[in-house]
Design a protein around this motif. Structure first.
Motif, short mmCIF file in Angstrom:
data_model
loop_
_atom_site.label_atom_id
_atom_site.label_comp_id
_atom_site.label_asym_id
_atom_site.label_seq_id
_atom_site.Cartn_x
_atom_site.Cartn_y
_atom_site.Cartn_z
N PHE A 26 0.88 -1.17 0.02
CA PHE A 26 0.06 0.05 -0.22
C PHE A 26 1.10 1.36 -0.20
N ARG A 27 2.23 1.19 0.63
CA ARG A 27 2.92 2.31 0.75
C ARG A 27 3.38 2.52 -0.80
N LEU A 28 3.67 1.48 -1.54
CA LEU A 28 4.28 1.72 -2.89
C LEU A 28 3.14 2.04 -3.71
N LEU A 29 1.75 1.47 -3.66
CA LEU A 29 0.74 1.95 -4.35
C LEU A 29 0.54 3.64 -4.22
N LYS A 30 0.39 4.11 -2.87
CA LYS A 30 0.39 5.29 -2.50
C LYS A 30 1.71 6.32 -3.37
N ALA A 31 2.87 5.85 -3.35
CA ALA A 31 3.73 6.54 -3.97
C ALA A 31 3.36 6.58 -5.46
N LEU A 32 3.22 5.45 -6.17
CA LEU A 32 2.75 5.50 -7.68
C LEU A 32 1.74 6.44 -7.77
N VAL A 33 0.63 6.55 -7.08
CA VAL A 33 -0.62 7.58 -7.41
C VAL A 33 -0.31 8.69 -7.20
N THR A 34 0.79 9.18 -6.12
CA THR A 34 0.91 10.48 -6.00
C THR A 34 2.23 11.01 -6.74
N ASP A 35 3.06 10.37 -7.24
CA ASP A 35 4.16 10.71 -8.05
C ASP A 35 3.97 11.32 -9.32
N GLU A 36 4.73 12.31 -9.40
CA GLU A 36 4.48 12.97 -10.86
C GLU A 36 5.22 12.41 -11.91
N ARG A 37 6.24 11.41 -11.64
CA ARG A 37 6.91 10.83 -12.75
C ARG A 37 6.19 9.60 -13.32
#
Length: 101
Positions: A26-37
């Protein structure tokens, strides 16, 4: 010192519990949804799939298809960006673990 819990290639005997792996995912999913890259259509696909998964009505597997599609694109087409995001997340987690000790 324990190993960072961000999902990715690791030794089979890391000793992480199922709960730790789920939190790391879930931390990875959150990072993927919020990361502009990550391109916005892929971010939207992940976000909508997670939102559909959270709503208690029959979704006929649409959320799983969306997540599978997103995670099929990320390691193949957007491999470099995905690796950078995972590395950043692992570094943040390692830093947080070092600060806790």
């Amino acid at each position: 010192m324990t190993e960072p819990t961000v999902p990715g290639p690791s030794a089979p005997s890391t000793g992480r519990s199922k709960k730790q792996r789920i939190r790391a995912t879930f931390r990875l999913l959150k990072a993927l949804v919020t990361d502009e890259r990550v391109p916005s259509p892929v971010r939207w696909l992940i976000g909508v799939s997670l939102a559909v998964k959270a709503v208690p009505f029959p979704d006929f597997g649409i959320d799983e298809v969306g997540l599978l599609l997103a995670f099929g694109l990320l390691p193949t087409i957007y491999r470099k960006r995905f690796a950078e995001i995972r590395a950043d997340l692992r570094a943040q987690e390692a830093e947080a673990m070092a600060n806790d000790e």
